[in-house]
Design an enzyme around this catalytic site. Structure first.
Site, short mmCIF file in Angstrom:
data_model
loop_
_atom_site.label_atom_id
_atom_site.label_comp_id
_atom_site.label_asym_id
_atom_site.label_seq_id
_atom_site.Cartn_x
_atom_site.Cartn_y
_atom_site.Cartn_z
N GLY A 435 0.83 -1.20 0.00
CA GLY A 435 0.00 0.00 0.00
C GLY A 435 0.86 1.24 0.00
CE1 TYR A 436 5.30 0.89 1.24
CE2 TYR A 436 6.71 0.41 -0.62
CZ TYR A 436 6.45 0.34 0.73
OH TYR A 436 7.35 -0.28 1.55
CB SER A 437 1.18 4.03 -5.80
OG SER A 437 2.50 3.67 -6.14
CD GLU A 552 11.90 -2.71 -4.74
OE1 GLU A 552 10.88 -3.02 -5.37
OE2 GLU A 552 12.31 -1.55 -4.63
CB THR A 682 8.54 7.12 -14.30
OG1 THR A 682 9.10 8.40 -13.98
CG2 THR A 682 7.08 7.10 -13.90
CG ASN A 683 12.99 3.75 -16.83
OD1 ASN A 683 12.88 3.17 -15.77
ND2 ASN A 683 13.33 3.13 -17.95
#
Length: 698
Positions: A435-437, A552, A682-683
Site C-alpha cells: 500500500g504505497y502509491s 529490492e 518512472t525511468n
C-alpha cells in the site's frame, strides 16, 4: 581484485599518466605532439612487455589513459604481438608495430609505426612486415591515419583460428577502451560545466533535459566499464567465455561511446565546439577508434552470429564459491522436482514449488539462525532469486515477501511481530500487497496523503491507495501512511503498518492492467488497527520503507533474469533454421539479436554491481537505479524486437496452437514492459535521481 593488485594498478596508472602528460600533453596536443617520442619512452618503461607478462589489466589501464589524451599509441597491438612472438625488437621499441586483419585498410599510429602484424582471420601464417611506404590520410583522425605499403617479412608464425580471434579481440578491446575513456572524459567535463553554466537565470544542470541526457550517459558509461572489467578478467584468467565476453564489451562500447560523446557536446554547447577545448579532439578519437573496429572483425562474426550459430550462451557472472555451489545445488533441485515452469507471468504461483522451497529452508535462509535462517550469503540469495525467475519457478511472490517484508521486520519489528510474521514468510504463506502509491504519490512517495491518526492504543486510517497489485487476493497489506502532516521534510512524518485486508473499512476496486494482472484501488475509511500493527517507530516509516527497498537490490535481478530467459527462448527458436528466420550474417535481424544480447548482459552487469556492493555504499543505490532504467528500456525494445524478428507468432500467447517457445513470454513481456518503466518510480524520475547523485542541482 586484491588490495595488492589494486595498489599495483593505481601505481601503474599514475606512472602512465605522468609520462603522457610530459611527452604528449592533453587531447588538444593531438596535432603537434610527437607520438614517436612517447612510443620510445613507453618501450623503455615496459609498456610493450605487458603481453609477455599477462598483465592485461595494466595494458587496458594504459589504453584508457591514452584515450583520455586522444593519443593512438597502440599498446594493445603490442600486447597481442607479444603473446605470439618473442623476437627481439617487438617489445623494446625497435619494431613499432600495429595489428591489422586487412593491410589494405588505414592504420592508426600517427605515421610512427615501422611494421604491421597481419593476422589472418581464419588462421594461418601471421606475419610481421616492414612498412615500405606510408601516406597520410587527412580526415577525421588526428593524428592522421596512414595508408601503408608493406615490404619484407621480419617474423612469422602459424596461428589457429582461436589464436587469431584472441589477437584481434585484444586489439579491438584496446581501441574500445580508448574510445570509452575519451567519451567518459568528455562526459566528466560536461557534468562540471552543467554545474556552473547559467542560462535563463539558472544553472543548466537543473534543466530536466540536461539531467535526463546526462544521467543516461552515466548509465551507458557505468555499464560499459563493468563489461570491460568482466572482459579483462575473463581474458586474463583464461575462461571459456572470454572471447564472447570481450566482444560483448567491445560491441556495447562501440554503440554507446559516440552517443556519450555527442551528449557531452550537447551539454558543453559552444564552449566545447572550438579546438582550444579538449572535447573536439576527444570527439575525433572516439569516432576514429570505433570506425576502425570494422577493420578488425573476427571470422566468427558478431555476438549475434556466435549466439545464433553455436550453442554459446551469455557468460555468467561469477558469484564466488558459495554462490556457484548453491547455484549447482538449486539447479539440481529444480531438475529433480520438475519445478521449472512454463507460465511467463512472474506472479504465477506454483504452490507445490513454494512448499518445496520452504521445506528446503530456502525462504529466509539469509536471516539469522534464531529466526529460522542460516545466514546465507548475499551471493546465495541472489542466485536463488535469479534462477527462480530464469527457470520460471512459480515462487516469485514468496521470495518477494522475504526480501521486501522480512528484512524490514527483522530490523524494525517488535519481537512479537518477528515471532508472528517471520514463520509465515518462511513458510511461503505471507500473501500480501503493498500500500504505497496514491493518486498524488506515485514516484514521489514522500507526498502520500493517506492519514493515520492516533486514538489511544489504536490508529484510524483514512485515504486511498492506487495500483495495489493483487490486493483483491491478499490477506495482508504493508501500508505507508502520513502520521504527522506538519513534519518537515515531508518523508519525516510517515509510519508503516501491517494489517489484514479484511479489516472493516477496507474497500477494494479491481482494475485489469495491460499485463493482465489485477491491480486495485483500495479505499481506507476509518480503518481501525491496533498499535501492534505499526512496524517501526512512529514517524519513522521512511527508514522502514528504505530498508524494504534495499531488499529490492536482490529481487531487482528478476528483471534481468527474465529478459535473459526471453533471449534464450529467442535463440532456441531461431537456431534450428537461422538463415530462414534471421537471415545471413550482416542482416538486420541478426543485428537486433546482437543488440538485445549485449544490452541484457549490460543490465546483468549493473544488477551484479548493485547486489554485491555494501548496503551502505551510496554507489549501490545508483547502480540499482541504473539497472532499473536500462532493464525497463530494454524490456520495451525487446518486445518490439521479437515482433520484428519472429513476426505475428511473437504476438501469440501460450494458450493457443503455436510453436513459439516460452509459453507466450514474448507477447506477455511486451505488455509487461510498460510496468518496468513506470513501476517503483518512472525511468524519468530515476534518471533525475541519478543526475542529482552526480552533483547536478534540483
Amino acid at each position: 581484485m586484491t588490495t595488492q593488485a589494486a595498489a599495483e594498478l593505481e601505481a601503474f596508472d599514475d606512472s602512465v599518466t605522468r609520462v603522457i602528460e610530459k611527452l604528449w600533453g592533453d587531447s588538444t596536443a593531438s596535432e603537434r605532439a610527437d607520438i614517436g617520442e612517447l612510443w620510445a619512452a613507453a618501450a623503455r618503461l615496459g609498456w610493450f612487455d605487458l603481453g609477455g607478462e599477462g598483465s592485461l589489466n595494466l595494458a587496458i589501464a594504459a589504453a584508457r589513459r591514452l584515450g583520455r589524451a586522444a593519443c593512438p599509441l597502440p599498446i594493445l597491438d603490442g600486447y597481442a604481438a607479444a603473446e605470439l612472438f618473442d623476437e627481439a625488437g617487438i617489445t623494446d621499441g625497435d619494431v613499432r608495430l600495429v595489428v591489422t586483419a586487412d593491410p589494405t585498410q588505414p592504420v592508426d599510429a600517427g605515421g610512427a609505426a615501422s611494421h604491421v602484424l597481419v593476422i589472418p582471420k581464419q588462421g594461418g601464417l601471421a606475419r610481421v612486415r616492414a612498412i615500405a611506404e606510408q601516406v597520410p590520410l587527412p580526415g577525421l583522425a588526428v593524428p592522421t591515419w596512414n595508408r601503408v605499403r608493406l615490404g619484407q617479412t621480419v617474423a612469422e608464425c602459424d596461428v589457429d583460428r582461436n589464436a587469431a580471434d584472441r589477437a584481434l579481440v585484444l586489439v579491438r578491446l584496446g581501441k574500445a577502451a580508448s574510445a570509452l575513456a575519451a567519451a567518459e572524459f568528455a562526459h566528466e567535463m560536461a557534468i562540471e560545466h552543467a554545474k556552473t553554466r547559467k542560462q535563463f537565470g539558472k544553472v543548466i544542470g537543473s534543466f530536466g533535459a540536461v539531467q535526463q541526457r546526462t544521467a543516461q550517459c552515466q548509465i551507458e558509461i557505468r555499464s560499459a566499464n563493468l563489461l570491460l572489467a568482466e572482459a579483462v578478467s575473463a581474458l586474463q584468467n583464461g575462461r571459456d567465455s572470454a572471447l564472447l565476453a570481450a566482444e560483448i564489451a567491445v560491441t556495447h562500447i562501440a554503440a554507446i561511446a559516440p552517443k556519450v560523446q555527442l551528449g557531452a557536446h550537447h551539454t558543453l554547447a559552444a564552449i566545447g565546439y572550438f579546438n582550444e577545448h579538449p572535447a573536439p579532439w576527444l570527439f575525433r578519437r572516439v569516432h576514429s577508434d570505433v570506425i576502425l573496429l570494422s577493420t578488425l572483425e573476427l571470422a566468427r562474426g558478431s555476438v549475434g552470429d556466435v549466439l545464433v550459430e553455436t550453442e554459446s550462451c551469455l557468460p555468467a557472472a561469477d558469484l564466488g564459491d558459495k554462490g556457484e555451489c548453491f547455484r549447482a545445488e538449486f539447479l539440481r533441485f529444480i531438475a529433480d522436482r520438475g519445478a521449472a515452469g512454463t507460465a511467463p507471468t512472474p506472479m504465477h504461483v506454483d504452490t507445490a514449488a513454494v512448499n518445496a522451497l520452504a521445506a528446503e529452508g530456502w525462504l529466509g535462509f539469509g536471516w539469522p539462525a534464531e529466526y529460522g535462517g542460516r545466514n546465507a550469503s548475499l551471493a546465495e540469495q541472489v542466485v536463488l532469486n535469479e534462477e527462480t525467475t530464469y527457470n520460471r519457478v512459480g515462487a516469485i511472490k514468496a521470495l518477494g515477501s522475504v526480501m521486501l517484508l522480512g528484512s524490514s521486520i527483522l530490523r524494525h519489528g517488535t519481537e512479537e511481530q518477528k515471532q508472528k510474521f517471520l514463520p509465515i514468510i518462511r513458510a511461503g504463506e505471507m500473501n500480501f500487497c503493498l500500500g504505497y502509491s496514491e493518486p498524488e504519490a506515485g514516484s514521489d512517495l514522500a507526498s502520500l496523503r493517506t492519514r493515520a491518526d492516533r486514538d489511544g492504543d489504536e490508529w484510524v486510517i483514512n485515504g486511498q491507495k492506487m495500483w495495489t497489485t493483487g490486493a483483491h487476493i491478499s490477506d495482508w497489506v504493508w501500508l505507508a501512511a502520513r502520521s504527522d502532516p506538519q513534519a518537515q521534510p515531508r518523508h519525516a512524518g510517515i509510519t508503516v503498518f501491517l494489517f489484514r485486508m479484511d479489516t472493516p473499512g477496507v474497500t477494494i476496486q479491481q482494475h485489469t492492467a495491460l499485463s493482465g494482472e489485477v491491480s486495485c484501488t483500495v479505499f481506507y475509511d476509518n480503518v481501525r488497527v491496533p498499535d501492534t500493527a505499526r512496524v517501526g517507530e512512529v514517524n519513522g516509516g521512511w527508514s522502514v520503507i528504505v530498508d524494504a527497498l534495499a531488499g529490492e537490490r536482490i529481487t531487482m535481478g528478476n528483471v534481468a533474469a527474465s529478459l535473459h530467459r526471453q533471449l534464450d527462448d529467442l535463440l532456441e527458436f531461431v537456431r534450428p533454421h537461422p538463415h530462414r528466420l534471421v537471415g545471413i550474417r550482416g542482416s538486420a535481424k541478426r543485428a537486433k539479436i546482437t543488440d538485445l544480447a549485449v544490452r541484457v548482459q549490460a543490465t546483468r552487469a549493473l544488477v551484479n554491481a548493485a547486489v554485491q556492493a555494501s548496503s551502505t555504499d551510496i554507489g549501490a543505490m545508483f547502480d540499482a537505479a541504473m539497472a532499473g532504467v536500462m532493464g525497463g528500456d530494454l524490456a520495451e525494445d525487446f518486445g518490439e524486437a521479437t515482433l520484428s524478428i519472429i513476426g505475428p507468432g511473437a504476438a501469440l500467447s501460450g494458450d493457443g496452437d503455436n510453436d513459439i517457445p516460452g509459453g507466450g513470454a514474448f507477447e506477455y513481456g511486451l505488455r509487461q514492459s510498460i510496468m518496468y518503466v513506470v513501476g517503483g518510480g518512472t525511468n524519468d524520475i530515476q534518471r533525475g535521481l541519478i543526475a542529482r547523485g552526480m552533483g547536478l542541482p534540483r
